[in-house]
Write a protein that holds these residues in place. Structure first.
Motif, mmCIF file in Angstrom:
data_model
loop_
_atom_site.group_PDB
_atom_site.id
_atom_site.type_symbol
_atom_site.label_atom_id
_atom_site.label_comp_id
_atom_site.label_asym_id
_atom_site.label_seq_id
_atom_site.Cartn_x
_atom_site.Cartn_y
_atom_site.Cartn_z
ATOM 1 N N LEU A 20 0.910 -1.250 0.117
ATOM 2 C CA LEU A 20 -0.285 -0.127 0.041
ATOM 3 C C LEU A 20 0.914 1.154 -0.142
ATOM 4 O O LEU A 20 1.874 1.228 0.668
ATOM 5 C CB LEU A 20 -0.738 0.118 1.164
ATOM 6 N N ASP A 21 0.331 2.439 -0.489
ATOM 7 C CA ASP A 21 1.093 3.685 -0.395
ATOM 8 C C ASP A 21 0.442 4.573 0.547
ATOM 9 O O ASP A 21 0.993 5.571 0.862
ATOM 10 C CB ASP A 21 0.760 4.183 -1.707
ATOM 11 N N TYR A 22 -0.855 4.092 0.906
ATOM 12 C CA TYR A 22 -1.570 5.054 2.141
ATOM 13 C C TYR A 22 -2.551 4.092 2.736
ATOM 14 O O TYR A 22 -3.136 3.238 2.043
ATOM 15 C CB TYR A 22 -2.138 6.339 1.482
ATOM 16 N N LEU A 23 -2.761 4.123 4.083
ATOM 17 C CA LEU A 23 -3.779 3.504 4.753
ATOM 18 C C LEU A 23 -3.938 4.277 6.211
ATOM 19 O O LEU A 23 -3.194 4.664 6.922
ATOM 20 C CB LEU A 23 -3.013 2.130 5.151
ATOM 21 N N ALA A 24 -5.150 4.578 6.272
ATOM 22 C CA ALA A 24 -5.805 4.900 7.751
ATOM 23 C C ALA A 24 -6.929 3.989 8.047
ATOM 24 O O ALA A 24 -7.742 3.801 7.052
ATOM 25 C CB ALA A 24 -6.166 6.542 7.543
ATOM 26 N N SER A 25 -7.257 3.673 9.363
ATOM 27 C CA SER A 25 -8.321 2.969 9.816
ATOM 28 C C SER A 25 -8.843 3.295 10.864
ATOM 29 O O SER A 25 -8.064 4.082 11.746
ATOM 30 C CB SER A 25 -7.798 1.349 9.686
ATOM 31 N N ARG A 26 -10.175 3.058 11.132
ATOM 32 C CA ARG A 26 -10.750 3.401 12.454
ATOM 33 C C ARG A 26 -10.236 3.225 13.526
ATOM 34 O O ARG A 26 -10.169 3.832 14.648
ATOM 35 C CB ARG A 26 -12.228 3.057 12.315
ATOM 36 N N ASP A 27 -9.563 1.758 13.742
ATOM 37 C CA ASP A 27 -9.060 1.239 14.891
ATOM 38 C C ASP A 27 -7.807 1.109 14.752
ATOM 39 O O ASP A 27 -7.192 0.218 15.682
ATOM 40 C CB ASP A 27 -9.949 0.105 15.369
ATOM 41 N N GLY A 28 -6.895 1.314 13.991
ATOM 42 C CA GLY A 28 -5.300 1.076 13.826
ATOM 43 C C GLY A 28 -5.107 -0.259 13.136
ATOM 44 O O GLY A 28 -3.844 -0.478 13.160
ATOM 45 N N THR A 29 -5.882 -1.128 12.688
ATOM 46 C CA THR A 29 -5.694 -2.367 12.148
ATOM 47 C C THR A 29 -5.422 -2.103 10.470
ATOM 48 O O THR A 29 -6.071 -1.191 9.896
ATOM 49 C CB THR A 29 -6.711 -3.441 12.201
ATOM 50 N N GLY A 31 -6.150 -4.828 8.201
ATOM 51 C CA GLY A 31 -7.149 -5.403 7.635
ATOM 52 C C GLY A 31 -8.250 -4.860 7.076
ATOM 53 O O GLY A 31 -8.511 -3.399 7.344
ATOM 54 N N PHE A 32 -9.562 -5.496 6.492
ATOM 55 C CA PHE A 32 -10.553 -5.187 6.111
ATOM 56 C C PHE A 32 -11.793 -5.300 7.150
ATOM 57 O O PHE A 32 -12.868 -5.322 7.002
ATOM 58 C CB PHE A 32 -10.949 -5.562 4.716
ATOM 59 N N SER A 33 -11.253 -5.504 8.572
ATOM 60 C CA SER A 33 -12.103 -5.903 9.648
ATOM 61 C C SER A 33 -12.681 -4.660 10.297
ATOM 62 O O SER A 33 -13.357 -4.508 11.047
ATOM 63 C CB SER A 33 -11.375 -6.536 10.670
ATOM 64 N N LEU A 128 -12.123 3.362 0.007
ATOM 65 C CA LEU A 128 -12.835 3.623 1.018
ATOM 66 C C LEU A 128 -13.722 2.313 1.609
ATOM 67 O O LEU A 128 -14.453 1.686 0.400
ATOM 68 C CB LEU A 128 -13.695 4.829 1.014
ATOM 69 N N ASN A 129 -13.914 1.738 2.722
ATOM 70 C CA ASN A 129 -14.855 0.912 2.834
ATOM 71 C C ASN A 129 -15.450 0.872 4.399
ATOM 72 O O ASN A 129 -14.967 1.598 5.282
ATOM 73 C CB ASN A 129 -14.038 -0.568 2.941
ATOM 74 N N SER A 130 -16.457 0.421 4.459
ATOM 75 C CA SER A 130 -17.134 0.380 5.842
ATOM 76 C C SER A 130 -16.809 -0.914 6.725
ATOM 77 O O SER A 130 -15.905 -1.577 5.922
ATOM 78 C CB SER A 130 -18.740 0.168 5.708
ATOM 79 N N ALA A 131 -16.880 -0.992 7.883
ATOM 80 C CA ALA A 131 -16.934 -2.082 8.647
ATOM 81 C C ALA A 131 -17.749 -3.274 8.056
ATOM 82 O O ALA A 131 -18.614 -2.826 7.700
ATOM 83 C CB ALA A 131 -17.031 -1.897 10.176
ATOM 84 N N PRO A 132 -17.068 -4.574 8.139
ATOM 85 C CA PRO A 132 -17.984 -5.505 7.827
ATOM 86 C C PRO A 132 -19.499 -5.366 8.500
ATOM 87 O O PRO A 132 -19.594 -5.114 9.705
ATOM 88 C CB PRO A 132 -17.407 -6.766 8.218
ATOM 89 N N GLY A 133 -20.462 -5.635 7.961
ATOM 90 C CA GLY A 133 -21.894 -5.671 8.573
ATOM 91 C C GLY A 133 -22.746 -4.306 8.473
ATOM 92 O O GLY A 133 -23.713 -4.044 8.758
ATOM 93 N N GLU A 134 -21.846 -3.038 7.866
ATOM 94 C CA GLU A 134 -22.212 -2.015 7.630
ATOM 95 C C GLU A 134 -22.246 -1.577 6.073
ATOM 96 O O GLU A 134 -21.591 -2.174 5.430
ATOM 97 C CB GLU A 134 -21.315 -0.859 8.042
ATOM 98 N N THR A 135 -23.560 -1.162 5.691
ATOM 99 C CA THR A 135 -23.759 -1.193 4.310
ATOM 100 C C THR A 135 -23.668 0.502 3.770
ATOM 101 O O THR A 135 -23.955 0.978 2.712
ATOM 102 C CB THR A 135 -25.181 -1.413 3.819
ATOM 103 N N GLU A 136 -23.186 1.331 4.733
ATOM 104 C CA GLU A 136 -22.859 2.802 4.400
ATOM 105 C C GLU A 136 -21.574 3.004 4.943
ATOM 106 O O GLU A 136 -21.112 2.701 6.048
ATOM 107 C CB GLU A 136 -23.874 3.453 5.011
ATOM 108 N N LEU A 137 -20.847 3.905 4.340
ATOM 109 C CA LEU A 137 -19.698 4.446 4.777
ATOM 110 C C LEU A 137 -19.804 5.042 5.808
ATOM 111 O O LEU A 137 -20.577 5.970 6.018
ATOM 112 C CB LEU A 137 -18.782 5.257 3.667
#
Length: 162
Positions: A20-29, A31-33, A128-137
């Motif tokens: 990857l060239d850039y990554l930011a996540s809600r919880d610091g992980t 993966g796509f979790s 951009l992706n939502s968390a699994p189980g969510e259908t909106e960003l």
């Protein structure tokens, strides 16, 4: 590439060996979790060999053709639904084409928004992706594409200096 990560999100370091060239996540992980934004750059020489989307002008790409190719594959995937093209725009001053969809993995739907950005340094894929189980960003991702800026890698000599 740089972006302003949403407040409370973690921007994760990437190095020359990371895919990857850039990554930011809600919880610091990584993966796509969880909800995230990530970007990959495909160098022009890789695109020239693997994708039939290079236009006549140097470092320019047929983003509509690329999106059309992705659309064909997505519509054939039974795990994908709610596919929609997004209006053409610019990201950091570069032309971009995007689409959004929901993909079900392990019984959980996840919303994705993908952008292809053509630049002189290659083709960028920003997802951009939502968390699994969510259908909106998540709402904190609203406007993040407007914060993207490009940083050029320092010039590296092609021949050793003497």
């Amino acid at each position: 590439m740089r972006a302003k990560a949403p407040e409370g999100w973690t921007e994760l370091p990437v190095d020359d060996t990371a895919p990857l060239d850039y990554l930011a996540s809600r919880d610091g992980t990584t993966g796509f979790s969880t909800a995230s934004i990530r970007a990959w750059r495909f160098a022009p020489e890789i695109i020239a060999n693997r994708r039939n989307i290079t236009l006549d002008e140097p470092d320019s790409y047929d983003l509509d053709l690329l999106i059309g190719n992705w659309l064909h594959g997505m519509l054939a995937d039974s795990r994908v639904s709610s596919f929609s093209l997004l209006p053409a725009r610019t990201i950091g001053g570069a032309p971009a084409r995007g689409y959004t969809y929901i993909r079900v993995s392990d019984g959980l739907p996840t919303r994705y928004e993908a952008w292809e950005v053509g630049r002189r340094d290659g083709l960028w894929d920003i997802t951009l992706n939502s968390a699994p189980g969510e259908t909106e960003l998540p709402p904190e991702l609203d406007g993040i594409l407007d914060t993207i800026t490009w940083t050029d890698a320092p010039n590296t000599p092609t021949t050793p200096s003497t």
